[in-house]
Design an enzyme around this catalytic site. Structure first.
Site, PDB file in Angstrom:
ATOM      1  CG  ASP A  66      38.733   0.860 -47.476  1.00  0.00           C
ATOM      2  OD1 ASP A  66      38.325   1.160 -46.341  1.00  0.00           O
ATOM      3  OD2 ASP A  66      38.348  -0.141 -48.099  1.00  0.00           O
ATOM      4  CB  THR A  99      39.403  -2.213 -42.475  1.00  0.00           C
ATOM      5  OG1 THR A  99      39.676  -1.042 -43.225  1.00  0.00           O
ATOM      6  CG2 THR A  99      38.062  -2.751 -42.894  1.00  0.00           C
ATOM      7  CB  THR A 100      42.788   1.669 -40.780  1.00  0.00           C
ATOM      8  OG1 THR A 100      42.438   1.775 -42.157  1.00  0.00           O
ATOM      9  CG2 THR A 100      44.223   2.061 -40.595  1.00  0.00           C
TER      10      THR A 100
END
Ligand SMILES: Nc1ncnc2c1ncn2[C@@H]1O[C@H](COP(=O)(O)OP(=O)(O)OP(=O)(O)O)[C@@H](O)[C@H]1O
Ligand SMILES: [Mg+2]
Length: 553
Positions: A66, A99-100
């Site tokens: 994550d 998010t990445t």
């Protein structure tokens, strides 16, 4: 002062410890720091992305894929890098997933901006161009997105599966996706205009180690992972009045240390009787309220336990605060912090059943609602990563159910956006045009990295993707498993539009924030870790990327 200036002496306005980096150096410094952060998470992107193992200073280990978790756990000690971490945090708050992607795009924007700066294009032109491109991209996303029927359970399940691919959740993703869709369905209501509103407040996640992930389950109501305080208590209660108590059922202690000296045995007896009466009174109050079950956040005295058992009341002590808060939603109770002033209205109503195998209580409410997703896994690390993956997917499903706009994943949306932005660039005059084109190139980082991480040739993939989109195949993306370019939407790789909009916006805003800086003035060395001992004086500070970074890249 003017006198000193006239004498040609330099005027010192900053302390000796402070550092200053200007113009080109400042830009170089900022851009490399930001790119280092983006580089650190790139290899985790997509279904074939790898995980990272992070060990904090206390030695505790986190294994995750994550993006936001990686960046938060990394011991980063650099002001610019922290600005990029904020991108991931905003993405996490606003969209839950992606998010990445957001961080990787921000890094690529800055890399391409660096090339433009080399060509002597002024930062303000780049900033303006990026801003225009990002606004245009939002419009295009809305145009490209498909509006789906929010009752289309199969499609919604696919968004959950897409979000979970490549995470710890991967192996059981069908089972988990179904649980997630059901869970969100349970906490979705329609507002007056007929729109779906999802309230994740009514959804609780509990984790348990020691069993297989496939045994994860969705339960209506809440869970209390505790035992009854006394063997003679009932372990179940149907149609029960439930008291949630945030006060100890113990003898009240005085604030100051007191010493009681007794001169004859009678006095001691009286003293003990007093304590006993206090406990008796508390239990009587609970019995008078007609409570059948008490979940107490604090302790319960041995004697009180005995009295409660005699009254046939099921009592649990040291329940978690968060459990109590969730139970108050489930059974419609208020949490009582002063027993004396409690009324019957404070009590909730529901069924309490016991699962002897797992040693926990299930609490189901009659009127109020609330569901618990019980996640199981063999070890703590498995369960933790599972929880992060499920949390992302929950947000994705919640967005899809309430927003209804979805996109084809696997880089399809990014390549289509890039192609449309290049068309748009033709209508932009001046140097901003180059910035809009650079923005388009930056978005194509996503399919490139997806290919790279899957061991495919990223240039070939991009060429094929561009060709497909030029032929009008809006949903052509990369299937990382076969390596083919195909309609990823039909293949079930589906993402919510809102998350993509957010990723593009926050990446562009962060890049612009970094580009606008031409002067870094720091009170000490350029580190944000003020708590730690600073070694070696100022010059070392420019290294700046705390110890943890080195090994990452
Ligand atoms: N089966 C698939 N084939 C191709 N691409 C896929 C597939 N499943 C997911 N993807 C793509 O993987 C990307 C998402 O990867 P990942 O979940 O690792 O990163 P993220 O969502 O940006 O960040 P994070 O999940 O860490 O917050 C998306 O671009 C998505 O379209
Ligand atoms: Mg994701």
């Amino acid at each position: 002062m003017s006198q000193r200036m006239q004498q040609g002496q330099p005027m010192i306005v900053m302390s000796e410890d402070s550092q200053r980096v200007k113009d080109k150096d400042a830009q170089d410094y900022n851009i490399s720091a930001a790119r280092a952060v983006a580089e650190a998470v790139r290899s985790t992107l997509g279904p074939k992305g790898m995980d990272k193992m992070l060990v904090d200073s206390m030695g505790s280990v986190t294994i995750t894929n994550d993006g936001v978790t990686i960046l938060q756990e990394m011991d980063i000690d650099n002001p610019t890098a922290e600005m990029i971490i904020e991108v991931a945090e905003t993405q996490e708050d606003e969209a839950g997933d992606g998010t990445t992607t957001a961080v990787a795009i921000a890094g690529e924007l800055l890399k391409n901006a660096e090339d433009l700066l080399e060509q002597d294009i002024h930062p303000t032109a780049i900033i303006k161009g990026f801003h225009m491109a990002s606004e245009q991209a939002r419009e295009e996303i809305d145009d490209i997105a498909s509006d789906i029927d929010t009752d289309d359970e199969e499609l919604i399940r696919k968004t959950a599966e897409t979000s979970m691919t490549g995470k710890g959740t991967e192996v059981n993703k069908e089972h988990l996706a179904q649980l997630i869709v059901d869970a969100v369905g349970q906490v979705t209501v329609e507002d007056a205009d007929g729109n779906n509103v999802v309230d994740l407040e009514y959804l609780n996640i509990e984790t348990q180690t020691g069993r297989a992930v496939g045994e994860s389950d969705l339960l209506v109501g809440g869970i209390v992972d505790k035992d009854p305080v006394h063997d003679n208590m009932p372990t179940e209660a149907e149609d029960a009045d439930i008291l949630l108590l945030n006060e100890a059922i113990e003898v009240e202690e005085t604030d100051v240390d007191t010493e009681v000296s007794v001169t004859d045995p009678d006095q001691l007896q009286k003293f003990l009787d007093r304590e006993e009466k206090q406990l008796r009174d508390k239990v009587d109050t609970i019995a008078d309220l007609d409570a059948d079950v008490v979940f107490c956040q604090k302790g319960i005295d041995d004697l009180a336990q005995h009295y409660l058992a005699k009254e046939g009341i099921l009592a649990v002590r040291r329940a978690k605060k968060s459990d109590l808060e969730f139970l108050s939603e489930v059974v419609g109770a208020s949490i009582v912090s002063d027993l004396e002033s409690a009324t019957e209205d404070d009590l909730g109503f529901g069924d309490v059943t016991r699962d002897d195998e797992d040693e926990l209580f299930y609490v189901e409410g009659d009127d109020a609602h609330g569901v618990t997703l019980l996640l199981r896994g063999s070890t703590e690390h498995v369960v933790d990563e599972l929880e992060r993956g499920v949390n992302d997917a929950l947000d994705v499903v919640a967005q899809t159910v309430s927003d209804g706009r979805v996109l084809a994943g696997g880089g399809a949306i990014e390549v289509e956006l890039a192609s449309r932005l290049r068309d748009y660039a033709d209508s932009v005059s001046g140097r901003e045009q180059l910035a809009v084109e650079a923005f388009a190139d930056s978005l194509e980082l996503v399919p490139r990295v997806l290919a790279e991480n899957a061991g495919l040739d990223s240039i070939d993939t991009l060429v094929d993707l561009r060709a497909a989109h030029d032929d009008g195949e809006v949903q052509a993306g990369l299937n990382v498993f076969s390596g083919d370019v195909e309609n990823t939407f039909d293949a079930g790789v589906v993402e919510p539009a809102h998350a993509k909009e957010q990723a593009v916006t926050s990446a562009s805003e962060a890049a612009n924030l970094v580009l606008k800086i031409d002067d870094i003035i720091s009170a000490g060395d350029l580190s944000t870790d003020k708590g730690e001992e600073q070694e070696g004086g100022a010059p070392g500070g420019m290294g700046g990327m705390g110890g943890g970074m080195g090994g990452m890249m």
